[in-house]
Scaffold this motif. Sequence first.
Motif, PDB file in Angstrom:
ATOM      1  N   ALA A   9      -0.997   4.588   7.786  1.00  0.00           N
ATOM      2  CA  ALA A   9      -0.205   5.434   6.881  1.00  0.00           C
ATOM      3  C   ALA A   9      -0.852   5.451   5.503  1.00  0.00           C
ATOM      4  O   ALA A   9      -1.567   4.517   5.116  1.00  0.00           O
ATOM      5  CB  ALA A   9       1.230   4.903   6.778  1.00  0.00           C
ATOM      6  N   VAL A  10      -0.607   6.532   4.786  1.00  0.00           N
ATOM      7  CA  VAL A  10      -1.007   6.618   3.381  1.00  0.00           C
ATOM      8  C   VAL A  10       0.267   6.587   2.542  1.00  0.00           C
ATOM      9  O   VAL A  10       1.327   7.012   2.985  1.00  0.00           O
ATOM     10  CB  VAL A  10      -1.828   7.897   3.081  1.00  0.00           C
ATOM     11  CG1 VAL A  10      -3.149   7.865   3.816  1.00  0.00           C
ATOM     12  CG2 VAL A  10      -1.054   9.151   3.415  1.00  0.00           C
TER      13      VAL A  10
ATOM     14  N   GLY B 131      -2.533   4.210  -1.662  1.00  0.00           N
ATOM     15  CA  GLY B 131      -3.520   3.630  -0.766  1.00  0.00           C
ATOM     16  C   GLY B 131      -3.226   3.860   0.695  1.00  0.00           C
ATOM     17  O   GLY B 131      -2.490   4.778   1.062  1.00  0.00           O
ATOM     18  N   ILE B 132      -3.793   2.987   1.508  1.00  0.00           N
ATOM     19  CA  ILE B 132      -3.696   3.076   2.955  1.00  0.00           C
ATOM     20  C   ILE B 132      -3.183   1.744   3.489  1.00  0.00           C
ATOM     21  O   ILE B 132      -3.615   0.682   3.040  1.00  0.00           O
ATOM     22  CB  ILE B 132      -5.080   3.364   3.574  1.00  0.00           C
ATOM     23  CG1 ILE B 132      -5.640   4.683   3.044  1.00  0.00           C
ATOM     24  CG2 ILE B 132      -5.016   3.378   5.093  1.00  0.00           C
ATOM     25  CD1 ILE B 132      -7.085   4.932   3.423  1.00  0.00           C
ATOM     26  N   VAL B 133      -2.269   1.823   4.445  1.00  0.00           N
ATOM     27  CA  VAL B 133      -1.811   0.627   5.149  1.00  0.00           C
ATOM     28  C   VAL B 133      -2.017   0.856   6.642  1.00  0.00           C
ATOM     29  O   VAL B 133      -1.885   1.973   7.132  1.00  0.00           O
ATOM     30  CB  VAL B 133      -0.334   0.282   4.840  1.00  0.00           C
ATOM     31  CG1 VAL B 133      -0.155  -0.053   3.377  1.00  0.00           C
ATOM     32  CG2 VAL B 133       0.600   1.402   5.235  1.00  0.00           C
TER      33      VAL B 133
ATOM     34  N   ASN C 264       5.593   7.400   1.871  1.00  0.00           N
ATOM     35  CA  ASN C 264       4.796   6.704   2.873  1.00  0.00           C
ATOM     36  C   ASN C 264       4.782   7.585   4.124  1.00  0.00           C
ATOM     37  O   ASN C 264       5.816   7.832   4.717  1.00  0.00           O
ATOM     38  CB  ASN C 264       5.438   5.340   3.176  1.00  0.00           C
ATOM     39  CG  ASN C 264       4.698   4.551   4.235  1.00  0.00           C
ATOM     40  OD1 ASN C 264       4.087   5.100   5.144  1.00  0.00           O
ATOM     41  ND2 ASN C 264       4.783   3.240   4.120  1.00  0.00           N
ATOM     42  N   VAL C 265       3.594   8.073   4.490  1.00  0.00           N
ATOM     43  CA  VAL C 265       3.473   9.030   5.591  1.00  0.00           C
ATOM     44  C   VAL C 265       2.473   8.512   6.620  1.00  0.00           C
ATOM     45  O   VAL C 265       1.325   8.205   6.290  1.00  0.00           O
ATOM     46  CB  VAL C 265       3.000  10.404   5.064  1.00  0.00           C
ATOM     47  CG1 VAL C 265       2.836  11.391   6.201  1.00  0.00           C
ATOM     48  CG2 VAL C 265       3.950  10.938   4.020  1.00  0.00           C
ATOM     49  N   LYS C 266       2.911   8.439   7.878  1.00  0.00           N
ATOM     50  CA  LYS C 266       2.015   8.039   8.973  1.00  0.00           C
ATOM     51  C   LYS C 266       1.008   9.166   9.202  1.00  0.00           C
ATOM     52  O   LYS C 266       1.377  10.329   9.339  1.00  0.00           O
ATOM     53  CB  LYS C 266       2.830   7.770  10.240  1.00  0.00           C
ATOM     54  CG  LYS C 266       1.977   7.318  11.397  1.00  0.00           C
ATOM     55  CD  LYS C 266       2.710   6.821  12.626  1.00  0.00           C
ATOM     56  CE  LYS C 266       3.986   7.483  12.955  1.00  0.00           C
ATOM     57  NZ  LYS C 266       4.555   7.081  14.243  1.00  0.00           N
ATOM     58  N   VAL C 267      -0.276   8.798   9.270  1.00  0.00           N
ATOM     59  CA  VAL C 267      -1.321   9.798   9.475  1.00  0.00           C
ATOM     60  C   VAL C 267      -2.084   9.608  10.780  1.00  0.00           C
ATOM     61  O   VAL C 267      -2.802  10.491  11.212  1.00  0.00           O
ATOM     62  CB  VAL C 267      -2.327   9.828   8.297  1.00  0.00           C
ATOM     63  CG1 VAL C 267      -1.648  10.298   7.023  1.00  0.00           C
ATOM     64  CG2 VAL C 267      -2.991   8.475   8.096  1.00  0.00           C
ATOM     65  N   ALA C 268      -1.912   8.428  11.422  1.00  0.00           N
ATOM     66  CA  ALA C 268      -2.602   8.189  12.698  1.00  0.00           C
ATOM     67  C   ALA C 268      -1.908   7.057  13.434  1.00  0.00           C
ATOM     68  O   ALA C 268      -1.225   6.233  12.840  1.00  0.00           O
ATOM     69  CB  ALA C 268      -4.065   7.823  12.460  1.00  0.00           C
TER      70      ALA C 268
END
Length: 195
Positions: free
Chosen positions: A87-88, A109-111, A67-71
């Motif tokens: 996060a994706v 997915g995206i959260v 789980n990686v924060k992207v924005a």
Amino acid sequence: MAKAFQTTTLNLLISLTFFFSFLILTTANDEYYNSVVQRKRQGFKREKLTHFHFYFHDTVSGKKPTNVKVAEAPTTNTSSTFFGMVAVLDDPLTVGPEPTSKQVGRAQGIVAATSQSDVGLLMTLNYIFTEGKYNGSSLSILGHNSILWALREMPVVGGTGLFRFARGYALAKTYMFNATSFDAIVEYDVYVLHY
């Protein structure tokens, strides 16, 4: 004079393009746009209800997070609900709660933290199955997850492969949560109607 001629010519070309597009659309044969499909020809028999039980391993910390924060918004770090964080994820789905338990799929997915009043996530996930009869099929989840609640419900909105036309719901319960690393293991019961 030449500029006015170019503008008039351009307007005429645009008008003719719209006219012919409209003409083509209104004279098109409806059988190419839509048709009634016989269920039996598509392989649809009786609808059935399937229950899945698995564990979702969400790893935020370490060398290989899933789980990686992207924005994030400028105010996310001061928000008590992480509002604005996106996060994706690509989390393993396993039979048991242990990370070494047999893997049956992935949650990809995206959260996004979308609530200003509680820690709530908009979840857009695909559960992609990699074992057994459902290998290669997937379920799509789209819904709100208030992660601090004991039991959360999210809708199953569709699927692929053996889950075409699927619908149902997923119940999530936190099995383990580490408040320092934010790693979590979530127990899922998913009920799906499909053909």
